[in-house]
Design a protein around this motif. Structure first.
Motif, short mmCIF file in Angstrom:
data_model
loop_
_atom_site.label_atom_id
_atom_site.label_comp_id
_atom_site.label_asym_id
_atom_site.label_seq_id
_atom_site.Cartn_x
_atom_site.Cartn_y
_atom_site.Cartn_z
N THR A 17 -8.52 -4.04 -17.01
CA THR A 17 -9.55 -3.01 -17.19
C THR A 17 -9.21 -2.13 -18.40
O THR A 17 -8.06 -1.69 -18.53
CB THR A 17 -9.64 -2.14 -15.92
OG1 THR A 17 -9.89 -3.00 -14.81
CG2 THR A 17 -10.74 -1.11 -16.01
N PRO A 18 -10.18 -1.86 -19.27
CA PRO A 18 -9.92 -0.98 -20.42
C PRO A 18 -9.40 0.39 -19.94
O PRO A 18 -9.78 0.87 -18.87
CB PRO A 18 -11.29 -0.83 -21.08
CG PRO A 18 -12.10 -1.99 -20.61
CD PRO A 18 -11.56 -2.33 -19.23
N ALA A 19 -8.57 1.00 -20.74
CA ALA A 19 -7.93 2.27 -20.38
C ALA A 19 -8.93 3.33 -19.94
O ALA A 19 -8.69 4.07 -18.98
CB ALA A 19 -7.09 2.78 -21.55
N GLU A 20 -10.10 3.41 -20.61
CA GLU A 20 -11.07 4.46 -20.27
C GLU A 20 -11.73 4.24 -18.92
O GLU A 20 -12.40 5.13 -18.40
CB GLU A 20 -12.13 4.61 -21.37
CG GLU A 20 -13.06 3.43 -21.54
CD GLU A 20 -12.53 2.31 -22.44
OE1 GLU A 20 -13.29 1.37 -22.70
OE2 GLU A 20 -11.35 2.37 -22.86
N LYS A 21 -11.56 3.07 -18.31
CA LYS A 21 -12.15 2.80 -17.00
C LYS A 21 -11.10 2.54 -15.91
O LYS A 21 -11.43 2.09 -14.83
CB LYS A 21 -13.09 1.59 -17.08
CG LYS A 21 -14.31 1.85 -17.92
CD LYS A 21 -15.26 0.69 -17.84
CE LYS A 21 -16.53 1.00 -18.61
NZ LYS A 21 -17.50 -0.07 -18.48
N ARG A 22 -9.85 2.84 -16.18
CA ARG A 22 -8.78 2.56 -15.22
C ARG A 22 -8.93 3.31 -13.90
O ARG A 22 -8.40 2.92 -12.89
CB ARG A 22 -7.42 2.87 -15.83
CG ARG A 22 -7.03 1.91 -16.92
CD ARG A 22 -6.03 0.87 -16.46
NE ARG A 22 -5.92 -0.20 -17.40
CZ ARG A 22 -5.19 -0.16 -18.50
NH1 ARG A 22 -4.49 0.92 -18.78
NH2 ARG A 22 -5.17 -1.18 -19.32
N ASP A 23 -9.71 4.40 -13.92
CA ASP A 23 -9.88 5.16 -12.68
C ASP A 23 -10.71 4.40 -11.65
O ASP A 23 -10.75 4.78 -10.48
CB ASP A 23 -10.49 6.54 -12.96
CG ASP A 23 -11.87 6.48 -13.59
OD1 ASP A 23 -12.21 5.46 -14.22
OD2 ASP A 23 -12.60 7.49 -13.46
N ILE A 24 -11.36 3.31 -12.04
CA ILE A 24 -12.12 2.51 -11.07
C ILE A 24 -11.40 1.20 -10.75
O ILE A 24 -11.97 0.30 -10.14
CB ILE A 24 -13.56 2.20 -11.57
CG1 ILE A 24 -13.54 1.34 -12.82
CG2 ILE A 24 -14.33 3.49 -11.77
CD1 ILE A 24 -14.90 0.74 -13.17
N ALA A 25 -10.12 1.10 -11.15
CA ALA A 25 -9.35 -0.12 -10.96
C ALA A 25 -8.10 0.18 -10.14
O ALA A 25 -7.66 1.32 -10.06
CB ALA A 25 -8.98 -0.72 -12.30
N LEU A 26 -7.53 -0.86 -9.56
CA LEU A 26 -6.30 -0.73 -8.79
C LEU A 26 -5.16 -1.44 -9.51
O LEU A 26 -5.35 -2.52 -10.08
CB LEU A 26 -6.46 -1.36 -7.40
CG LEU A 26 -7.55 -0.79 -6.50
CD1 LEU A 26 -7.52 -1.50 -5.15
CD2 LEU A 26 -7.40 0.70 -6.31
N ASP A 27 -3.98 -0.82 -9.47
CA ASP A 27 -2.81 -1.49 -10.00
C ASP A 27 -2.12 -2.26 -8.87
O ASP A 27 -2.58 -2.24 -7.72
CB ASP A 27 -1.86 -0.50 -10.69
CG ASP A 27 -1.29 0.56 -9.77
OD1 ASP A 27 -1.21 0.35 -8.54
OD2 ASP A 27 -0.89 1.63 -10.28
N GLU A 28 -1.05 -2.95 -9.19
CA GLU A 28 -0.39 -3.81 -8.19
C GLU A 28 0.14 -3.00 -7.00
O GLU A 28 0.10 -3.47 -5.86
CB GLU A 28 0.73 -4.63 -8.83
CG GLU A 28 0.22 -5.69 -9.79
CD GLU A 28 -0.75 -6.68 -9.14
OE1 GLU A 28 -0.50 -7.12 -8.00
OE2 GLU A 28 -1.77 -7.01 -9.77
N MET A 70 -15.23 7.65 -15.48
CA MET A 70 -16.34 7.87 -14.56
C MET A 70 -15.90 8.75 -13.40
O MET A 70 -16.60 9.62 -12.99
CB MET A 70 -16.85 6.53 -14.05
CG MET A 70 -17.95 6.69 -13.03
SD MET A 70 -18.59 5.16 -12.40
CE MET A 70 -19.27 4.44 -13.84
N GLY A 71 -14.74 8.52 -12.83
CA GLY A 71 -14.26 9.34 -11.72
C GLY A 71 -15.05 9.14 -10.45
O GLY A 71 -15.76 8.17 -10.30
N TYR A 72 -14.89 10.07 -9.55
CA TYR A 72 -15.53 9.97 -8.24
C TYR A 72 -16.84 10.73 -8.24
O TYR A 72 -16.87 11.95 -8.31
CB TYR A 72 -14.57 10.50 -7.16
CG TYR A 72 -13.31 9.68 -7.11
CD1 TYR A 72 -13.28 8.49 -6.40
CD2 TYR A 72 -12.18 10.05 -7.82
CE1 TYR A 72 -12.14 7.71 -6.38
CE2 TYR A 72 -11.04 9.28 -7.80
CZ TYR A 72 -11.03 8.11 -7.09
OH TYR A 72 -9.91 7.32 -7.07
N LEU A 73 -17.93 10.00 -8.18
CA LEU A 73 -19.25 10.61 -8.22
C LEU A 73 -19.68 11.04 -6.83
O LEU A 73 -19.33 10.41 -5.84
CB LEU A 73 -20.27 9.62 -8.78
CG LEU A 73 -20.01 9.09 -10.18
CD1 LEU A 73 -21.08 8.08 -10.57
CD2 LEU A 73 -19.96 10.21 -11.20
#
Length: 183
Positions: A145-156, A1-4
């Motif tokens: 979060t599924p790989a295709e949506k990782r851009d809307i998730a935060l890692d540790e 999705m990225g930054y809309l």
């Protein structure tokens, strides 16, 4: 999705596309771990979307940069005098409508990952908190979060950066999301 961009968010909402609905843990955890609403308590909901976090007991300023999302939120709770809906880009617009030292609670639900200058935004929002107020960030975790949506998730590492500078942090699991707030 990225930054809309704002127009893209309008299209996103106009097409009926939604983020995850408010889960049970998201309803109960904040009530257990943030200032209880009292007479005159105010909340600021950033990226309010459909306004699901506009809770009773608080007078709410619901902010989104999508006018379509705000229209849907108005339709879902018409005539609520305790909710003021504002179309603002929290990163780029003049935040004068959001007074300083005013809010008991500020929430960013599923919006933090979309911010470009996260540190500045949190600092700006922090100046709008009353003493003993709380900022609550509810965000997807990369691990859930599924790989295709990782851009809307935060890692540790990003979660650690989110809370950098806070004296203490309280973190809770909210149905696979992280709920993070200063202690």
């Amino acid at each position: 999705m990225g930054y809309l961009q704002p127009g893209e968010w309008n299209t996103h909402h106009a097409q009926g596309r939604r983020f995850r609905s408010l889960g049970n843990a998201e309803r109960t955890l904040p009530a257990e771990h943030v200032p209880s609403p009292g007479n005159g308590s105010r909340a600021l909901e950033i990226g309010c979307g459909l306004g699901e976090l506009a809770s009773t007991g608080y007078t709410v300023d619901a902010v989104d940069w999508s006018e379509t999302a705000l229209e849907h939120a108005r339709a879902g709770s018409p005539g609520r005098a305790d909710v003021r809906r504002l179309r603002l880009d929290i990163e780029r617009d003049d935040l004068t409508p959001l007074e300083e030292n005013t809010y008991d609670l500020i929430t960013l639900r599923l919006t933090y990952a979309f911010l470009g200058d996260r540190i500045r935004v949190l600092h700006d929002l922090g100046s709008r908190l009353r003493e003993d107020g709380a900022i609550v960030v509810i965000t997807p975790l990369a691990a859930n979060t599924p790989a295709e949506k990782r851009d809307i998730a935060l890692d540790e590492d990003e979660i650690r950066l989110l809370s950098a500078g806070w004296e203490q942090v309280r973190r809770f699991d909210a149905d696979g999301l992280a709920l993070v707030r200063p202690a």
